[in-house]
Write a protein that holds these residues in place. Structure first.
Motif, mmCIF file in Angstrom:
data_model
loop_
_atom_site.group_PDB
_atom_site.id
_atom_site.type_symbol
_atom_site.label_atom_id
_atom_site.label_comp_id
_atom_site.label_asym_id
_atom_site.label_seq_id
_atom_site.Cartn_x
_atom_site.Cartn_y
_atom_site.Cartn_z
ATOM 1 N N LEU A 104 0.897 -1.345 -0.106
ATOM 2 C CA LEU A 104 -0.043 0.069 0.206
ATOM 3 C C LEU A 104 0.731 1.321 -0.153
ATOM 4 O O LEU A 104 1.789 1.428 0.856
ATOM 5 N N LYS A 105 0.423 2.090 -1.132
ATOM 6 C CA LYS A 105 1.364 3.476 -0.901
ATOM 7 C C LYS A 105 0.460 4.665 -0.857
ATOM 8 O O LYS A 105 -0.466 4.455 -1.744
ATOM 9 N N ILE A 106 0.471 5.289 0.198
ATOM 10 C CA ILE A 106 -0.483 6.251 0.439
ATOM 11 C C ILE A 106 0.136 7.450 0.086
ATOM 12 O O ILE A 106 1.417 8.010 0.574
ATOM 13 N N GLU A 107 -0.533 8.541 -0.653
ATOM 14 C CA GLU A 107 0.110 9.661 -1.102
ATOM 15 C C GLU A 107 -0.773 10.700 -0.870
ATOM 16 O O GLU A 107 -2.000 10.759 -1.165
ATOM 17 N N LYS A 108 -0.089 11.872 -0.191
ATOM 18 C CA LYS A 108 -0.720 13.328 -0.046
ATOM 19 C C LYS A 108 -1.781 13.416 0.960
ATOM 20 O O LYS A 108 -2.242 14.574 1.322
ATOM 21 N N PHE A 109 -1.869 12.388 1.938
ATOM 22 C CA PHE A 109 -2.615 12.362 3.102
ATOM 23 C C PHE A 109 -2.149 11.406 4.068
ATOM 24 O O PHE A 109 -1.593 10.414 3.906
ATOM 25 N N SER A 110 -2.567 11.733 5.201
ATOM 26 C CA SER A 110 -2.138 10.759 6.583
ATOM 27 C C SER A 110 -2.818 10.802 7.621
ATOM 28 O O SER A 110 -2.822 10.369 8.848
ATOM 29 N N HIS A 111 -4.156 11.450 7.562
ATOM 30 C CA HIS A 111 -4.933 11.430 8.600
ATOM 31 C C HIS A 111 -5.664 10.045 8.825
ATOM 32 O O HIS A 111 -6.050 9.387 8.133
ATOM 33 N N PHE A 112 -5.714 9.818 10.274
ATOM 34 C CA PHE A 112 -6.083 8.516 10.783
ATOM 35 C C PHE A 112 -7.577 8.176 10.467
ATOM 36 O O PHE A 112 -7.645 6.996 9.628
#
Length: 433
Positions: A269-277
């Motif tokens: 999983l590659k998450i880009e541009k956000f990190s909110h729980f």
């Protein structure tokens, strides 16, 4: 007295000439074949044409006739074909149909390839040229029987064209196609509950082992089609670009069905541009066999929203401690205390091999605790240790000096790559096994 005479270029052995020609670019190689008959004969070596990379604007404009000759004389040697646009692009060439004849020649010669890569492919330019190129490319792909890898490395192609290409490839090569990498080609597809054409294509890929795709086009129907079609899927790479472009979360039932069908499945999983729980929770289903997780927050974020990275890291530890191997957390100017969770990740994620934390380290004592943990557990596998704090005060310098003194056996290893220094932009902690 005899004198030795050095052989001329045309007298060199074919094997030597082939090795020399292998270093040349396509244009130079084609021109070299016009020098003499021996050089032309050396060009007939299959190894020179296993991979052909064509820039549809630059190469076709300069070498149009020569490329047709390549397709006629050497196309049957080709196993890897790369088609892309040069950078910067030559815009005036788009109004002309050069290059279509190259693909048409490959089609007429019934050339069979094993790998196809489309980089910055120009389906988004003038309609006449796009339509002709699309038709001949689909014709060429319909005659393929041995294609094992299909890769698209851009996000500019129209979604309908991408889905059409995938469907054609699935029909002609679904029984042999093992790797499909769509990159960000479907990034701009609007959320749908399911995409029938994509589901139909996935259901034909019976031996697929590697799939890379955007999260926004996934649905329970696609996961179920993958589970029904084959049991060989190993690497499932998913890119989540932002939360505005994806549909309802994938259900735990669909993930469980895929797990049961593909026992060797590993998810990246590659998450880009956000990190909110609250945005990550719907994506991180408990049944995902998550092996690699990379999170990259954007440069800017809404200060009114709490990221709650502590909860995100805790969720990773609680749900994927037995599967997680590769973890990258890259956040800009986070305000949370995460030092203790770094050590907890190392302790509880038993298979963890790569850990990169790009953020703020509040207390350098955590570095000392990590090395004490390494010493107590006799952990000697890590290969890289990089620490680049935003500011190193006198206290932190002393802590670093004590750590390097107390654990000299680690830093004196020949296979250890470490660096500790100042960086005004970010704080980085790398831990590599």
């Amino acid at each position: 007295m005899t004198t030795s005479v050095s052989p001329t270029w045309e007298q060199l052995p074919i094997l030597v000439l082939t090795k020399v020609l292998n270093y040349l670019q396509l244009m130079d190689r084609l021109v070299a074949g016009k020098v003499c008959q021996s050089w032309l004969k050396a060009l007939d070596s299959p190894s020179l044409w296993r991979t052909i990379s064509i820039h549809f604007d630059r190469d076709v404009f300069v070498l149009n006739e020569l490329l047709i000759e390549v397709a006629h004389r050497y196309g049957h040697y080709t196993t890897k074909l790369e088609l892309d646009w040069s950078n910067p692009q030559i815009h005036f060439i788009f109004q002309r149909g050069l290059g279509v004849s190259f693909l048409d020649t490959l089609y007429q010669k019934k050339v069979q390839i094993e790998e196809l890569t489309l980089k910055e492919f120009g389906f988004h330019y003038r309609w006449t040229f796009r339509h002709r190129l699309n038709i001949v490319l689909n014709q060429f792909l319909r005659c393929q029987n041995n294609l094992k890898l299909f890769r698209m490395m851009n996000e500019h192609v129209r979604p309908n064209d991408v889905l059409r290409l995938v469907n054609v490839i699935a029909q002609s090569c679904g029984h042999v196609l093992r790797q499909v990498d769509l990159g960000n080609a479907l990034k701009k597809v609007q959320p749908f509950h399911s995409i029938p054409r994509l589901i139909e294509s996935i259901s034909r890929l019976s031996v697929l082992t590697d799939l890379s795709i955007n999260y926004n086009v996934l649905s329970d129907g696609i996961l179920q089609a993958m589970a029904t079609a084959n049991s060989n899927l190993i690497n499932f790479n998913i890119v989540v670009s932002d939360t505005l472009s994806w549909n309802a979360p994938l259900s735990e039932r669909a993930w469980q069905q895929l797990n049961n069908s593909c026992p060797n499945l590993q998810v990246f999983l590659k998450i880009e541009k956000f990190s909110h729980f609250e945005e990550l929770v719907p994506i991180l289903a408990p049944n995902i066999p998550l092996r690699r997780f990379h999170l990259y927050s954007g440069r800017h974020w809404d200060q009114r929203i709490i990221r709650d990275l502590r909860s995100s890291l805790s969720l990773l530890i609680n749900q994927y401690s037995s599967t997680l191997v590769d973890l990258i957390i890259s956040v800009k100017n986070n305000r949370e205390m995460l030092d203790d969770l770094i050590l907890e990740l190392i302790d509880k994620c038993v298979k963890l091999e790569d850990l990169q934390f790009n953020g703020v380290i509040r207390d350098f004592e955590i570095i000392r605790e990590i090395f004490e943990y390494f010493k107590a557990k006799n952990v000697t596998k890590f290969k890289t240790f990089n620490l680049h704090p935003r500011e190193i005060n006198s206290r932190n310098r002393e802590i670093i000096r004590e750590i390097m003194t107390d654990h000299r056996e680690y830093f004196n290893r020949n296979d250890l790559n470490y660096s500790i220094g100042e960086n005004q932009i970010q704080s980085v902690f790398y831990y590599y096994m």
